[in-house]
Write a protein that holds these residues in place. Structure first.
Motif, PDB file in Angstrom:
ATOM      1  N   PHE A   6      34.427  46.167  48.020  1.00 38.79           N
ATOM      2  CA  PHE A   6      35.320  46.759  46.784  1.00 38.79           C
ATOM      3  C   PHE A   6      36.628  46.162  47.239  1.00 38.79           C
ATOM      4  CE2 PHE A   6      31.716  48.243  45.594  1.00 38.79           C
ATOM      5  CZ  PHE A   6      30.988  47.837  44.094  1.00 38.79           C
ATOM      6  N   LEU A   7      37.059  45.485  46.154  1.00 34.86           N
ATOM      7  CA  LEU A   7      38.817  45.317  46.230  1.00 34.86           C
ATOM      8  C   LEU A   7      39.707  46.559  45.346  1.00 34.86           C
ATOM      9  CD1 LEU A   7      41.406  43.681  48.295  1.00 34.86           C
ATOM     10  CD2 LEU A   7      41.470  42.489  46.591  1.00 34.86           C
ATOM     11  N   ASP A   8      40.597  46.724  45.567  1.00 39.09           N
ATOM     12  CA  ASP A   8      41.114  47.962  44.436  1.00 39.09           C
ATOM     13  C   ASP A   8      42.438  46.517  44.067  1.00 39.09           C
ATOM     14  OD1 ASP A   8      43.630  49.961  43.504  1.00 39.09           O
ATOM     15  OD2 ASP A   8      42.400  50.621  43.640  1.00 39.09           O
ATOM     16  N   VAL A  16      33.438  42.223  45.142  1.00 38.86           N
ATOM     17  CA  VAL A  16      33.096  41.174  45.378  1.00 38.86           C
ATOM     18  C   VAL A  16      32.036  40.418  46.825  1.00 38.86           C
ATOM     19  CG1 VAL A  16      35.202  39.726  47.597  1.00 38.86           C
ATOM     20  CG2 VAL A  16      36.092  41.077  45.158  1.00 38.86           C
ATOM     21  N   ARG A  17      32.072  39.394  46.466  1.00 40.33           N
ATOM     22  CA  ARG A  17      31.159  38.804  47.417  1.00 40.33           C
ATOM     23  C   ARG A  17      31.647  37.709  48.347  1.00 40.33           C
ATOM     24  NH1 ARG A  17      27.273  40.717  44.002  1.00 40.33           N
ATOM     25  NH2 ARG A  17      25.400  42.053  45.126  1.00 40.33           N
ATOM     26  N   ARG A  57      33.002  34.675  45.285  1.00 39.64           N
ATOM     27  CA  ARG A  57      32.732  35.268  44.037  1.00 39.64           C
ATOM     28  C   ARG A  57      33.516  36.315  43.970  1.00 39.64           C
ATOM     29  NH1 ARG A  57      26.127  35.027  43.676  1.00 39.64           N
ATOM     30  NH2 ARG A  57      25.792  35.540  45.951  1.00 39.64           N
ATOM     31  N   HIS A  58      33.309  37.225  42.467  1.00 43.12           N
ATOM     32  CA  HIS A  58      33.910  38.705  42.605  1.00 43.12           C
ATOM     33  C   HIS A  58      33.920  38.917  40.730  1.00 43.12           C
ATOM     34  CE1 HIS A  58      37.624  36.736  40.898  1.00 43.12           C
ATOM     35  NE2 HIS A  58      37.999  37.151  39.853  1.00 43.12           N
ATOM     36  N   HIS A  88      43.343  37.503  48.641  1.00 42.33           N
ATOM     37  CA  HIS A  88      42.587  38.668  50.249  1.00 42.33           C
ATOM     38  C   HIS A  88      41.477  37.469  50.434  1.00 42.33           C
ATOM     39  CE1 HIS A  88      40.973  41.936  51.736  1.00 42.33           C
ATOM     40  NE2 HIS A  88      42.336  42.833  51.911  1.00 42.33           N
ATOM     41  N   PHE A  89      40.454  37.373  50.716  1.00 46.87           N
ATOM     42  CA  PHE A  89      39.465  36.599  51.012  1.00 46.87           C
ATOM     43  C   PHE A  89      40.103  35.493  51.336  1.00 46.87           C
ATOM     44  CE2 PHE A  89      38.282  40.544  48.696  1.00 46.87           C
ATOM     45  CZ  PHE A  89      37.404  41.042  49.346  1.00 46.87           C
TER      46      PHE A  89
END
Length: 254
Positions: A6-8, A16-17, A57-58, A88-89
């Motif tokens: 999880f991303l805030d 998120v994966r 993906r999210h 972020h990713f």
């Protein structure tokens, strides 16, 4: 199935994966009321795993495993979340794969990323693209009852063949949609675009995809029309075409 991380993002807990791997990575952007465990996203997950390619993906807020209320969502909010997850990713070149509303998010992401000096988007694959759907596809056909509900209640509901629950369209979504329109003039993505559009799509007519194509640089655009394809594009032959389109673009960008 591994649990999401999880991303805030601005107080919303976004699920998120993310799988690391070679570039260009693939970024999935789902549609309105869809989640990241849908058929197309799962097929891409398996394909990227076999390729050793990065995949991200999210779920937007109010969707799937993410927090927040669906009715609080707008294009601006879901765009902001998608940009935060992307930044972020991901590392290096990425291909954005957007389905329906996700295609609108993808086109807005390219605009915002380039505005910030980030030119890492190496290509777009858009399925049954629905950019500007609030202004182009919903507002022109609003009934008097729906207009009344928007004015008095702030939303209206529509039965959906994709969900037992009605689809909710809020006044905030529609008003915010006007601020995020992309089909008001030429759209310069600075990367190749491949559009997959079913001619039997009851939700987003093929004419919408053709209008989008007319606004994109012709030398970088491929339009694949699927005569009996519906809005989901989730039949085996549709999924095969999706994987081939993404694979070809990844090969070219790599």
């Amino acid at each position: 199935m591994t649990a999401p991380i999880f991303l805030d993002v601005d107080g919303s807990r976004i699920a998120v994966r993310h799988a690391t791997g070679m570039e260009p990575g693939i970024v999935w952007l789902g549609g309105y009321k869809s989640d990241m465990l849908g058929t197309k996203a799962e097929v891409l997950s398996k394909w990227t795993e076999g390729e050793g390619r990065a995949f991200l993906r999210h779920d937007y807020s109010g969707h799937g495993e993410s927090g927040g209320a669906f009715a609080d969502g707008t294009i601006s909010k879901w765009l902001s979340q998608s940009l935060a997850v992307f930044r972020h990713f991901t590392r290096g070149k990425q291909i954005l794969v957007g389905s329906s509303m996700g295609a609108w998010i993808a086109l807005r992401m390219v605009q915002e990323l380039r505005k910030a000096g980030d030119d890492r988007v190496a290509g777009l694959v858009l399925l049954a693209p629905a950019p500007d759907f609030t202004a182009e596809l919903i507002e022109p056909v609003l009934t008097e009852a729906q207009k009344h509900d928007l004015a008095e209640k702030g939303f209206f509901g529509e039965p959906s063949e994709y969900s037992p629950e009605p689809y909710i369209y809020t006044r905030a979504l529609i008003e915010d949609g006007r601020e995020n329109r992309v089909m008001t003039g030429p759209i310069d993505t600075h990367c190749p675009v491949h559009i997959l559009q079913g001619l039997a799509d009851p939700d987003v007519p093929a004419s919408h995809a053709l209008k989008l194509v007319s606004l994109l640089p012709a030398d970088d655009v491929t339009l694949s029309l699927i005569p009996d394809g519906d809005h989901r594009l989730s039949r085996p032959q549709d999924l095969d075409m999706l994987v081939r389109a993404v694979g070809a673009m990844a090969g070219h960008a790599g």
